[in-house]
Structure formats: C-alpha cells, structure tokens
Design a protein around this motif. Sequence first.
Motif, PDB file in Angstrom:
ATOM      1  N   GLY A 171       8.452 -14.858  43.432  1.00 33.82           N
ATOM      2  CA  GLY A 171       8.745 -14.370  42.088  1.00 33.82           C
ATOM      3  C   GLY A 171       8.236 -15.325  41.033  1.00 33.82           C
ATOM      4  O   GLY A 171       7.248 -16.042  41.249  1.00 33.82           O
ATOM      5  N   ILE A 172       8.913 -15.320  39.881  1.00 38.34           N
ATOM      6  CA  ILE A 172       8.571 -16.264  38.820  1.00 38.34           C
ATOM      7  C   ILE A 172       9.832 -16.872  38.245  1.00 38.34           C
ATOM      8  O   ILE A 172      10.926 -16.299  38.331  1.00 38.34           O
ATOM      9  N   CYS A 173       9.670 -18.043  37.657  1.00 42.28           N
ATOM     10  CA  CYS A 173      10.770 -18.733  36.985  1.00 42.28           C
ATOM     11  C   CYS A 173      10.324 -18.994  35.547  1.00 42.28           C
ATOM     12  O   CYS A 173       9.255 -19.559  35.318  1.00 42.28           O
ATOM     13  N   VAL A 174      11.138 -18.544  34.600  1.00 36.62           N
ATOM     14  CA  VAL A 174      10.857 -18.754  33.180  1.00 36.62           C
ATOM     15  C   VAL A 174      11.843 -19.791  32.642  1.00 36.62           C
ATOM     16  O   VAL A 174      13.057 -19.648  32.817  1.00 36.62           O
ATOM     17  N   ILE A 175      11.295 -20.835  32.028  1.00 40.93           N
ATOM     18  CA  ILE A 175      12.117 -21.892  31.427  1.00 40.93           C
ATOM     19  C   ILE A 175      11.885 -21.830  29.926  1.00 40.93           C
ATOM     20  O   ILE A 175      10.740 -21.943  29.467  1.00 40.93           O
ATOM     21  N   PHE A 176      12.971 -21.632  29.174  1.00 42.40           N
ATOM     22  CA  PHE A 176      12.865 -21.321  27.743  1.00 42.40           C
ATOM     23  C   PHE A 176      13.825 -22.200  26.935  1.00 42.40           C
ATOM     24  O   PHE A 176      15.011 -22.288  27.265  1.00 42.40           O
ATOM     25  N   THR A 177      13.305 -22.858  25.888  1.00 41.90           N
ATOM     26  CA  THR A 177      14.188 -23.636  25.026  1.00 41.90           C
ATOM     27  C   THR A 177      14.617 -22.782  23.836  1.00 41.90           C
ATOM     28  O   THR A 177      13.809 -22.049  23.251  1.00 41.90           O
ATOM     29  N   VAL A 228      15.261 -16.578  36.797  1.00 44.64           N
ATOM     30  CA  VAL A 228      14.501 -16.397  38.038  1.00 44.64           C
ATOM     31  C   VAL A 228      14.335 -14.898  38.262  1.00 44.64           C
ATOM     32  O   VAL A 228      15.320 -14.156  38.266  1.00 44.64           O
ATOM     33  N   VAL A 229      13.089 -14.465  38.398  1.00 43.08           N
ATOM     34  CA  VAL A 229      12.781 -13.037  38.549  1.00 43.08           C
ATOM     35  C   VAL A 229      12.108 -12.818  39.904  1.00 43.08           C
ATOM     36  O   VAL A 229      11.083 -13.449  40.208  1.00 43.08           O
ATOM     37  N   LYS A 230      12.705 -11.926  40.709  1.00 44.33           N
ATOM     38  CA  LYS A 230      12.146 -11.615  42.023  1.00 44.33           C
ATOM     39  C   LYS A 230      10.896 -10.759  41.852  1.00 44.33           C
ATOM     40  O   LYS A 230      10.882  -9.847  41.034  1.00 44.33           O
ATOM     41  N   GLY A 231       9.848 -11.050  42.604  1.00 43.33           N
ATOM     42  CA  GLY A 231       8.631 -10.249  42.458  1.00 43.33           C
ATOM     43  C   GLY A 231       7.772 -10.258  43.697  1.00 43.33           C
ATOM     44  O   GLY A 231       8.071 -10.930  44.658  1.00 43.33           O
ATOM     45  N   THR A 286       6.181 -20.550  32.410  1.00 45.55           N
ATOM     46  CA  THR A 286       6.441 -19.654  33.540  1.00 45.55           C
ATOM     47  C   THR A 286       5.799 -20.262  34.777  1.00 45.55           C
ATOM     48  O   THR A 286       4.633 -20.662  34.734  1.00 45.55           O
ATOM     49  N   ILE A 287       6.578 -20.364  35.849  1.00 42.54           N
ATOM     50  CA  ILE A 287       6.092 -21.011  37.073  1.00 42.54           C
ATOM     51  C   ILE A 287       6.269 -20.046  38.245  1.00 42.54           C
ATOM     52  O   ILE A 287       7.346 -19.459  38.401  1.00 42.54           O
ATOM     53  N   PRO A 288       5.239 -19.875  39.082  1.00 51.08           N
ATOM     54  CA  PRO A 288       5.387 -19.013  40.261  1.00 51.08           C
ATOM     55  C   PRO A 288       6.380 -19.608  41.263  1.00 51.08           C
ATOM     56  O   PRO A 288       6.499 -20.847  41.362  1.00 51.08           O
ATOM     57  N   ILE A 289       7.060 -18.723  41.979  1.00 53.04           N
ATOM     58  CA  ILE A 289       7.925 -19.145  43.094  1.00 53.04           C
ATOM     59  C   ILE A 289       7.284 -18.632  44.381  1.00 53.04           C
ATOM     60  O   ILE A 289       6.971 -17.440  44.493  1.00 53.04           O
ATOM     61  N   GLU A 290       7.029 -19.544  45.309  1.00 51.89           N
ATOM     62  CA  GLU A 290       6.467 -19.188  46.615  1.00 51.89           C
ATOM     63  C   GLU A 290       7.302 -19.841  47.698  1.00 51.89           C
ATOM     64  O   GLU A 290       7.670 -21.021  47.576  1.00 51.89           O
ATOM     65  N   ASN A 291       7.611 -19.080  48.738  1.00 55.65           N
ATOM     66  CA  ASN A 291       8.417 -19.592  49.854  1.00 55.65           C
ATOM     67  C   ASN A 291       9.729 -20.210  49.369  1.00 55.65           C
ATOM     68  O   ASN A 291      10.164 -21.246  49.868  1.00 55.65           O
ATOM     69  N   GLY A 292      10.323 -19.578  48.370  1.00 49.99           N
ATOM     70  CA  GLY A 292      11.644 -19.989  47.899  1.00 49.99           C
ATOM     71  C   GLY A 292      11.662 -21.227  47.031  1.00 49.99           C
ATOM     72  O   GLY A 292      12.743 -21.742  46.711  1.00 49.99           O
TER      73      GLY A 292
END
Length: 132
Positions: free
Chosen positions: A33-39, A129-132, A96-102
């Motif tokens: 998925g992806i992880c978005v970090i926002f201030t 955290v967004v599943k994709g 925004t950062i990709p999530i791979e293998n958890g």
Amino acid sequence: MERIEIRTNESTELIDITGEVKGIVKRKSVESGICVIFTKHTTTGIIINENEAGLKNDILMLLNVLIPKGKGYLHDRIDDNAHAHLKSVVLGSSVTIPIENGTLALGTWQSIFFVECDGPRRREVSVMVVKG
Ligand code: ZN
C-alpha cells in the motif's frame, strides 16, 4: 488516521520520525500500500533525506540562506514569522511512501524528517496507511 505528537526544542530543527512511522505501519499489518505523512501546521514541513549530522545542519543553513528572517515580508505585520511560512512552502507539507512486504519501502539512506521552522512548539503529524 494515526497521530505523532512532537515537542520541538529549537526555532528551526530537523526531527527524525522514521521510527514512529515504521511502528504505525507495523501495527496496521498492511502488506502492500502507501503511507501518507502529513503535517497539520503552516510553519513546518515533511521531507525525506539522509540522517547525517552535517547534512542536517546543511539543510537548515540552506533554508536560512534562501529565506532569511525579516526581509520586509508582508506577513511579518501579523505575527513576525513570514520566513517560517515561506520555508514551509518550499519544504512541502506531506510525503507519500510505498509499503512493500509490510514495511516502508525507503531507500538505504532515506529517513523521514519533521522540519520545525517556528519553534519551539508542540506539533502534530498525521499518518495514514492505505492498503493497495
Ligand atoms: Zn504567521
């Protein structure tokens, strides 16, 4: 949506939040998925770069050279922190950062930094955290 609370100590400062973000991603158990970090602030930024002491100082020096305090900015009439808002504009408010293998698929030398431009203050960063 998760939150990271940050108490900053300096007027301008880089704070590595990679460990906290990795912890959130791990708890979510999302394989891909992806992880978005926002201030949520107008005088801070979120960036990705190398956590090396000299480079962290170089980044702060660059920001101060590009955007010095008190250059006759119009917003300084309100609360004297236009330089901090302008640094935030240059830095951006999210990554925004990709999530791979958890886990976060960051490069070997990549860390996530919260950048304080008008501290010290109590700050809050949102992590989704967004599943994709
Ligand atoms: Zn302001």
